[in-house]
Scaffold this active site. Structure first.
Site, PDB file in Angstrom:
ATOM      1  N   HIS A  55       0.832  -1.203   0.000  1.00 43.97           N
ATOM      2  CA  HIS A  55       0.000   0.000   0.000  1.00 43.97           C
ATOM      3  C   HIS A  55       0.864   1.248   0.000  1.00 43.97           C
ATOM      4  CE1 HIS A  55       0.716  -0.474   4.318  1.00 43.97           C
ATOM      5  NE2 HIS A  55       0.167   0.717   4.568  1.00 43.97           N
ATOM      6  N   HIS A  57       1.451   3.916   1.819  1.00 43.39           N
ATOM      7  CA  HIS A  57       2.022   4.672   2.940  1.00 43.39           C
ATOM      8  C   HIS A  57       3.551   4.701   2.876  1.00 43.39           C
ATOM      9  CE1 HIS A  57      -1.853   4.233   5.536  1.00 43.39           C
ATOM     10  NE2 HIS A  57      -1.903   5.263   4.709  1.00 43.39           N
ATOM     11  N   ASP A  59       5.883   4.618   5.028  1.00 45.80           N
ATOM     12  CA  ASP A  59       6.698   3.667   5.797  1.00 45.80           C
ATOM     13  C   ASP A  59       6.745   2.292   5.119  1.00 45.80           C
ATOM     14  OD1 ASP A  59       3.893   3.527   6.684  1.00 45.80           O
ATOM     15  OD2 ASP A  59       4.583   2.088   8.191  1.00 45.80           O
ATOM     16  N   HIS A  60       6.044   2.135   3.994  1.00 45.92           N
ATOM     17  CA  HIS A  60       6.074   0.872   3.245  1.00 45.92           C
ATOM     18  C   HIS A  60       6.718   1.009   1.867  1.00 45.92           C
ATOM     19  CE1 HIS A  60       3.499  -1.353   6.127  1.00 45.92           C
ATOM     20  NE2 HIS A  60       3.275  -0.101   6.496  1.00 45.92           N
ATOM     21  N   HIS A 114      -7.634  -0.659   5.496  1.00 45.76           N
ATOM     22  CA  HIS A 114      -6.601   0.250   6.012  1.00 45.76           C
ATOM     23  C   HIS A 114      -6.454   1.411   5.021  1.00 45.76           C
ATOM     24  CE1 HIS A 114      -2.915   1.502   8.038  1.00 45.76           C
ATOM     25  NE2 HIS A 114      -2.238   1.395   6.908  1.00 45.76           N
ATOM     26  N   ASP A 131      -0.299  -3.690   6.391  1.00 41.82           N
ATOM     27  CA  ASP A 131      -0.967  -3.175   7.592  1.00 41.82           C
ATOM     28  C   ASP A 131      -2.420  -3.634   7.666  1.00 41.82           C
ATOM     29  OD1 ASP A 131       1.389  -1.918   8.122  1.00 41.82           O
ATOM     30  OD2 ASP A 131       0.652   0.125   7.815  1.00 41.82           O
ATOM     31  N   HIS A 169       4.512  -4.538  10.708  1.00 39.34           N
ATOM     32  CA  HIS A 169       4.996  -3.876  11.932  1.00 39.34           C
ATOM     33  C   HIS A 169       5.158  -4.855  13.092  1.00 39.34           C
ATOM     34  CE1 HIS A 169       4.430   0.413  10.733  1.00 39.34           C
ATOM     35  NE2 HIS A 169       3.500  -0.103   9.943  1.00 39.34           N
TER      36      HIS A 169
HETATM   37 FE    FE Z   1       2.587   0.918   8.197  1.00 42.42          FE
HETATM   38 ZN    ZN Z   2      -0.024   1.772   6.496  1.00 44.52          ZN
END
Ligand code: FE
Ligand code: ZN
Length: 259
Positions: A55, A57, A59-60, A114, A131, A169
């Protein structure tokens, strides 16, 4: 035999690296930053052949452009989402991905909730679910509805029990505190919590988790099993028998729990 590593990244993300013993290559899932991947590739003397994104985001996906610059031959797989500004092979529900090196086969599963375009990759006994499903928890519902998130989790929960769940995570212990508050008598949950504590004390990841263990201990996969009086209805709400209402109440309470 595939080799799987969880590379810690950013604050509490994992970048999953999959390789084999023959090809000298590796693929990574959700590289939120490039440096841990570059270091692991150098340590093992491997080239990067593919990047799988779940996805949009940061942080990915944050390390993807840098990795692609260093490994221009690596194929990037991503969901259809205009917020992912990368030259990628776009994949959607039901698509199959066949990688010659490292040898791997995945099916794409749409898991909205999400975000509105989140996907998961399932194959060779592994599930990369970003996530959506966490050990003892699930992702926050940012762009979807509780209906969508529950449908996504239900779908993942039906995969074979021996599936190794590779989440985005390290949230297991924080999730455990909430889980135990809704199922204090769940023995599978208690033992998973103990094992996870021991793993964290040794500095090890609590992941991958086994899907059958999640079905036994994760409250978001146990909406029907949780005792009525343990569903944390918001103040003023009328208790409901509808699964999605029970799920939504759990997710909302978790949003507001300290963990
Ligand atoms: Fe994340
Ligand atoms: Zn995420």
């Amino acid at each position: 035999m595939p080799l799987l590593r969880a590379l810690p990244a950013l604050r509490d993300n994992y970048i999953w690296m999959l390789s084999d013993s023959v090809s000298g290559t590796a693929l990574v899932v959700d590289p939120g930053e490039a440096e841990p991947v570059l270091r692991a590739l150098a340590e093992e003397g491997r080239a990067l052949s593919a990047i799988l994104l779940t996805h949009h985001h940061a942080d990915h996906i944050g390390g993807t452009a840098e990795l692609a610059a260093q490994y221009p031959d690596a194929t990037i797989y991503a969901p259809f989402d205009e917020r992912i500004h990368l030259a990628a092979t776009r994949v959607a529900d039901g698509d199959a991905i066949d990688l010659p090196a490292p040898g791997a086969h995945f099916e794409v599963i749409e898991v909205h909730g999400h975000t509105r375009s989140h996907i998961a990759y399932h194959g060779d006994g592994l599930l990369f679910c970003g996530d959506t499903l966490f050990s003892l928890g699930c992702g926050r519902i940012f762009e979807g509805t509780p209906e969508q998130m529950l449908a996504s989790l239900d779908r993942l929960a039906r995969l074979p029990g021996e599936t190794r769940v590779c989440c985005g995570h390290e949230y297991t212990l924080a999730n455990a505190d909430f889980a135990i508050s809704v199922e204090p008598g769940n023995v599978a949950l208690q033992s998973r919590m103990q094992a996870a504590r021991a793993q964290r004390e040794c500095g090890e990841p609590t992941l991958p988790a086994r899907l059958s263990d999640e079905r036994a201990a994760n409250p978001f996969l146990r909406v029907d099993a949780i005792a009525d009086e343990r569903i944390p209805w918001p103040t003023g709400a009328t208790p409901s028998r509808r699964r999605v209402d029970r799920f939504a109440a759990l997710r909302l309470a978790k949003d507001h729990s300290p963990a």
